[in-house]
Design a protein around this motif. Structure first.
Motif, PDB file in Angstrom:
ATOM      1  N   UNK A  65      64.274 -43.307  61.545  1.00  0.00           N
ATOM      2  CA  UNK A  65      62.891 -43.345  61.046  1.00  0.00           C
ATOM      3  C   UNK A  65      62.797 -42.689  59.671  1.00  0.00           C
ATOM      4  N   UNK A  66      63.503 -41.574  59.497  1.00  0.00           N
ATOM      5  CA  UNK A  66      63.466 -40.900  58.195  1.00  0.00           C
ATOM      6  C   UNK A  66      64.084 -41.762  57.100  1.00  0.00           C
ATOM      7  N   UNK A  67      64.971 -42.666  57.481  1.00  0.00           N
ATOM      8  CA  UNK A  67      65.580 -43.573  56.523  1.00  0.00           C
ATOM      9  C   UNK A  67      64.732 -44.806  56.258  1.00  0.00           C
ATOM     10  N   UNK A  68      63.559 -44.880  56.883  1.00  0.00           N
ATOM     11  CA  UNK A  68      62.673 -46.019  56.670  1.00  0.00           C
ATOM     12  C   UNK A  68      62.719 -47.044  57.775  1.00  0.00           C
ATOM     13  N   UNK A  69      63.431 -46.750  58.867  1.00  0.00           N
ATOM     14  CA  UNK A  69      63.503 -47.685  59.979  1.00  0.00           C
ATOM     15  C   UNK A  69      62.311 -47.567  60.907  1.00  0.00           C
ATOM     16  N   UNK A  70      62.315 -48.387  61.934  1.00  0.00           N
ATOM     17  CA  UNK A  70      61.275 -48.339  62.961  1.00  0.00           C
ATOM     18  C   UNK A  70      61.932 -48.614  64.307  1.00  0.00           C
ATOM     19  N   UNK A  71      61.138 -48.893  65.312  1.00  0.00           N
ATOM     20  CA  UNK A  71      61.707 -49.056  66.648  1.00  0.00           C
ATOM     21  C   UNK A  71      62.649 -50.251  66.719  1.00  0.00           C
ATOM     22  N   UNK A  72      62.421 -51.267  65.891  1.00  0.00           N
ATOM     23  CA  UNK A  72      63.284 -52.440  65.923  1.00  0.00           C
ATOM     24  C   UNK A  72      64.682 -52.144  65.396  1.00  0.00           C
ATOM     25  N   UNK A  73      64.820 -51.110  64.567  1.00  0.00           N
ATOM     26  CA  UNK A  73      66.132 -50.754  64.036  1.00  0.00           C
ATOM     27  C   UNK A  73      66.739 -49.542  64.751  1.00  0.00           C
ATOM     28  N   UNK A  74      66.117 -49.114  65.836  1.00  0.00           N
ATOM     29  CA  UNK A  74      66.671 -48.036  66.660  1.00  0.00           C
ATOM     30  C   UNK A  74      68.027 -48.477  67.199  1.00  0.00           C
ATOM     31  N   UNK A  75      68.998 -47.582  67.198  1.00  0.00           N
ATOM     32  CA  UNK A  75      70.330 -47.921  67.692  1.00  0.00           C
ATOM     33  C   UNK A  75      70.257 -48.259  69.173  1.00  0.00           C
ATOM     34  N   UNK A  76      70.801 -49.418  69.536  1.00  0.00           N
ATOM     35  CA  UNK A  76      70.768 -49.887  70.916  1.00  0.00           C
ATOM     36  C   UNK A  76      72.188 -50.168  71.382  1.00  0.00           C
ATOM     37  N   UNK A  77      72.749 -49.339  72.261  1.00  0.00           N
ATOM     38  CA  UNK A  77      74.125 -49.538  72.721  1.00  0.00           C
ATOM     39  C   UNK A  77      74.296 -50.872  73.445  1.00  0.00           C
TER      40      UNK A  77
END
Length: 452
Positions: free
Chosen positions: A383-395
């Motif tokens: 999030x601090x890098x400008x991401x949101x929930x769609x770019x959350x790391x998903x194993x």
């Protein structure tokens, strides 16, 4: 970004909002979703399997709903971004034959955030109405949705399914406050003259490999993202490693937002870190409000939603089409959208930061809690890098479980002797207790490894 690095940063422009997408159920679209459901879960959500605990409760509730014996609401713990596609797959694929009756379908009518199709794109905007989903806006204008929901609870074709905690809460085993909307649904359902059943659903995940190895692997990823190095990352006890990672992540943000406490060589206690996070969240929200020219009124959640919807209105205006405007008005709309993107970027940090609590992993803690905690730290960086929930790391290769808790039934006698407000408050309290009970049972049934 520097041109020397060869990287660029895109700037979001204002685009026409999609508005209220009225549900228009299509069985063809439902079958398309059924056909591609397993492939979608595996390729895009990283889910390899879905298991059920107490699925007989779900089957029995559906049977009685189809026979007209009661109205039916499924209330699910929204702990992960994968929850809605997992549930849609679960009802319409592995349990379909058990849940359908005659010409009745196993389908459920989802409630989702009205702004989601703007972010998710055209595929979501096409699919959501065609599976009968209803867009709602928490703490905002909901006239179209409320009319639909009143009708659905009176004589609807499908059960309603919603996440009463308002948003993703990133904790499988801790229930947040319940929004008042579910109480209204129950009351509207009671006006049909039939009982209303509320069934709590708890969701759980494992992450594709042995938990301790997974956490240490994620901590290595955290080191690469932050530049910090953790002593004994490969072999030290996990709790001190996670506490140090949380402390250093929060410290970076505190330095940026100007809330850094006095330096200390000792790790903070859980209470001290909570206090720092509370102060930091307030500072981040203030920055977001300053950019968006908003007041700082209400609770933290009130402020978060106000920032979110103000940003959506600027990025996705519904009353005009930015692309059809002359050059100068278009440029000003884009400038407003740019400021909204900055404001939302601040709020995205709070969206995860408020759920970082060391008390969630008090040793000994279940493997799922530890995995969630380190994934939340990585998402905070995202999030601090400008991401949101769609770019959350998903194993990849996650395994999912859906547990159905004991249902709550409200009939004509449930609120005898109560005023309207007392009745609504009781329903909210009942639902939270039921979700807490379901989450506690899920942790007992699903988690077999304890860590410290």
């Amino acid at each position: 970004m520097s041109w020397r690095s060869g990287r660029t940063t895109s700037v979001r422009r204002a685009v026409r909002g999609r508005g209220f997408l009225s549900p228009k159920f299509s069985n063809t679209a439902r079958w398309l979703m059924i056909i591609i459901g397993r492939l979608y879960l595996n390729l895009f959500e990283g889910i390899s399997s879905v298991k059920f605990i107490h699925q007989d409760r779900i089957a029995s509730a559906f049977k009685d709903f189809h026979n007209g014996r009661h109205r039916l609401i499924f209330a699910f713990r929204h702990a992960a971004k994968e929850d809605p596609p997992v549930l849609m797959y679960a009802f319409n694929h592995p349990m379909r034959k058990r849940l359908r009756q005659g010409r009745k379908l196993s389908h459920v009518r989802f409630l989702y955030g009205r702004d989601v199709p703007n972010w998710a794109g055209g595929a979501a905007a096409w699919l959501f109405p065609k599976i009968g989903a209803i867009p709602v806006q928490n703490r905002g204008g909901n006239r179209e949705a409320l009319c639909l929901l009143r009708r659905e609870m009176k004589d609807g074709r499908f059960p309603i399914i919603l996440a009463p905690e308002e948003q993703v809460v990133y904790h499988m085993y801790h229930t947040s406050d319940i929004a008042p909307g579910i109480s209204s649904l129950v009351r509207w359902g009671q006006k049909s003259g039939k009982p209303v059943m509320v069934m709590p659903l708890a969701m759980g995940y494992t992450y594709g490999e042995e938990p301790e190895r997974f956490i240490r692997k994620m901590l290595s990823k955290w080191e690469n993202e932050t530049g910090f190095r953790l002593q004994h990352r490969k072999s030290g006890p996990l709790y001190p490693l996670l506490a140090e990672a949380a402390d250093k992540t929060v410290s970076l943000l505190e330095s940026f937002y100007g809330t850094a406490p006095m330096e200390s060589t000792e790790l903070p206690t859980p209470g001290e870190l909570d206090a720092r996070i509370t102060a930091l969240c307030a500072a981040v929200l203030s920055e977001a409000e300053k950019v968006a020219n908003l007041s700082s009124e209400g609770s933290g959640m009130d402020r978060l939603f106000r920032i979110r919807y103000a940003g959506v209105d600027s990025l996705f205006p519904e009353k005009l089409d930015p692309a059809a405007q002359p050059a100068l008005p278009r440029a000003l709309l884009d400038f407003k959208a740019l400021k909204a993107a900055v404001s939302i970027r601040h709020s995205q940090i709070v969206d995860v930061l408020e759920y970082i609590h060391m008390s969630y992993i008090t040793p000994p803690f279940s493997a799922g809690r530890g995995c969630e905690f380190v994934l939340n730290l990585l998402d905070l960086i995202n999030r601090a890098q400008g991401g949101d929930i769609s770019s959350r790391f998903s194993p990849k290769n996650q395994k999912s479980v859906v547990l159905a808790g004991p249902p709550i039934v409200y009939d004509a006698s449930s609120d005898e002797g109560m005023g309207r407000r007392e009745s609504l408050d009781k329903i909210t309290s009942d639902v939270k207790a039921a979700l807490e009970q379901a989450s506690a049972e899920l942790e007992r049934e699903w988690e077999s490894i304890m860590l410290s």
